[in-house]
Design an enzyme around this catalytic site. Structure first.
Site, PDB file in Angstrom:
ATOM      1  N   CYS A   3       5.393  30.690  13.184  1.00  0.00           N
ATOM      2  CA  CYS A   3       5.706  29.893  12.006  1.00  0.00           C
ATOM      3  C   CYS A   3       7.056  30.294  11.408  1.00  0.00           C
ATOM      4  CB  CYS A   3       4.603  30.018  10.974  1.00  0.00           C
ATOM      5  SG  CYS A   3       4.615  31.547  10.029  1.00  0.00           S
ATOM      6  N   PHE A   4       7.585  29.465  10.561  1.00  0.00           N
ATOM      7  CA  PHE A   4       8.947  29.677  10.060  1.00  0.00           C
ATOM      8  C   PHE A   4       9.083  30.710   8.957  1.00  0.00           C
ATOM      9  CE2 PHE A   4       8.430  25.135   8.063  1.00  0.00           C
ATOM     10  CZ  PHE A   4       7.441  25.562   7.202  1.00  0.00           C
TER      11      PHE A   4
END
Length: 171
Positions: A3-4
């Site tokens: 995920c970012f």
């Protein structure tokens, strides 16, 4: 990298990175929501838009940091996160950036062929995208600086320049 949130914190710790935003890119829907992107229907990938001072940190150095935490040999997967939303890519903004990205890819492929790249088995090769950057849509505000702000458990993580404590990603 998955995920970012984790990558944003990682890059924010680098001297010369002046700002970053998490969001969605390379898709086919204008201003998508997190839910739309996660559904897989927009073709977006989670991404990070990074602004940096090239007098302090090079583009190459930023790519090397990325590769220290992401596997460019896995298709549509980073860590435990799977699907096109988590595909690896380098989305460049200039011809110079394209050339640097392709040079890095070629170096990694040579190391992979020799069996000397980060312990990866021989025969694997780079599959991460290298494409021109298209519209970047910032993610919802609650995603911005998520780990720095404490995430869902309220445990803030340092974004101080040079910080080396482990990055804990939690949703």
């Amino acid at each position: 990298m998955g995920c970012f949130w984790g990558p944003q914190l990682l890059f924010d710790r680098i001297e010369g990175v002046t700002e970053s935003y998490v969001g969605y890119t390379q898709g086919n829907v204008a201003n998508p929501t997190y839910e739309q992107v996660c559904s897989g229907s927009t073709n977006h990938t989670e991404g990070i838009q990074i602004y940096f001072d090239s007098q302090v940190v090079s583009y190459r150095s930023l790519l090397d940091t990325m590769l220290g935490h992401a596997d460019p040999t896995t298709m549509n997967r980073q860590g435990n996160d799977r699907g096109t939303t988590y595909r690896s890519g380098i989305y460049y903004h200039s011809e110079e950036q394209r050339q640097v990205a392709e040079q890095v890819r070629d170096e990694v492929n040579a190391q992979l062929a020799a069996g000397t790249y980060r312990g990866k088995a021989e025969g694997r090769e780079w599959v991460a995208e290298i494409k021109p950057a298209v519209e970047f849509w910032r993610a919802e505000q609650y995603h911005q600086k998520y780990l720095q702000n404490g995430g869902r458990f309220g445990r803030k993580q340092s974004a101080s320049k040079g910080a080396t404590d482990d990055i804990r990603c939690y949703g």
